[in-house]
Design a protein around this motif. Sequence first.
Motif, short mmCIF file in Angstrom:
data_model
loop_
_atom_site.label_atom_id
_atom_site.label_comp_id
_atom_site.label_asym_id
_atom_site.label_seq_id
_atom_site.Cartn_x
_atom_site.Cartn_y
_atom_site.Cartn_z
N LYS A 24 3.86 -2.64 -7.83
CA LYS A 24 4.60 -1.43 -7.50
C LYS A 24 4.40 -1.16 -6.02
O LYS A 24 3.26 -1.08 -5.54
CB LYS A 24 4.07 -0.25 -8.32
N GLU A 61 4.02 0.92 -2.82
CA GLU A 61 3.46 2.25 -2.55
C GLU A 61 3.67 2.62 -1.09
O GLU A 61 2.73 2.68 -0.32
CB GLU A 61 1.96 2.28 -2.89
N LEU A 104 -6.27 2.80 -2.20
CA LEU A 104 -5.08 3.17 -1.43
C LEU A 104 -5.45 4.08 -0.27
O LEU A 104 -4.98 3.89 0.86
CB LEU A 104 -4.02 3.82 -2.32
#
Length: 111
Positions: free
Chosen positions: A5, A7, A107
């Motif tokens: 995915k 980000e 992250l």
Amino acid sequence: MWEYKNEGGITTVITPPKSINYDTLEDFRKLVRELAESGCVKAVINMNRTIYIDSSGLGTLVKAAADLRHSGGDLRLAAVSPGITDILRITSLHKVLKVYKDTESALKSYG
């Protein structure tokens, strides 16, 4: 099956299958190549469902980290099981691959 995915443009969260081994690595190599070519060079591997990794898997993670670093990014591991954490420590790969308690922390470490 490796899932990912995006980000925020240059960062991707990748979720590997339960086993990271010779049989599952070609898809990962292809994915990392495609991401780097598209400029998405900061990756977090969410290991929360991974229970096994063999030596070819370890080598491929190190190679992917080196390739992404060469492209100006990095590779970080998140939510690593205690068993795989032990393997990283025994092989001293915890010094090469940055490990975080969860995906959010990994992250955030990119700033």
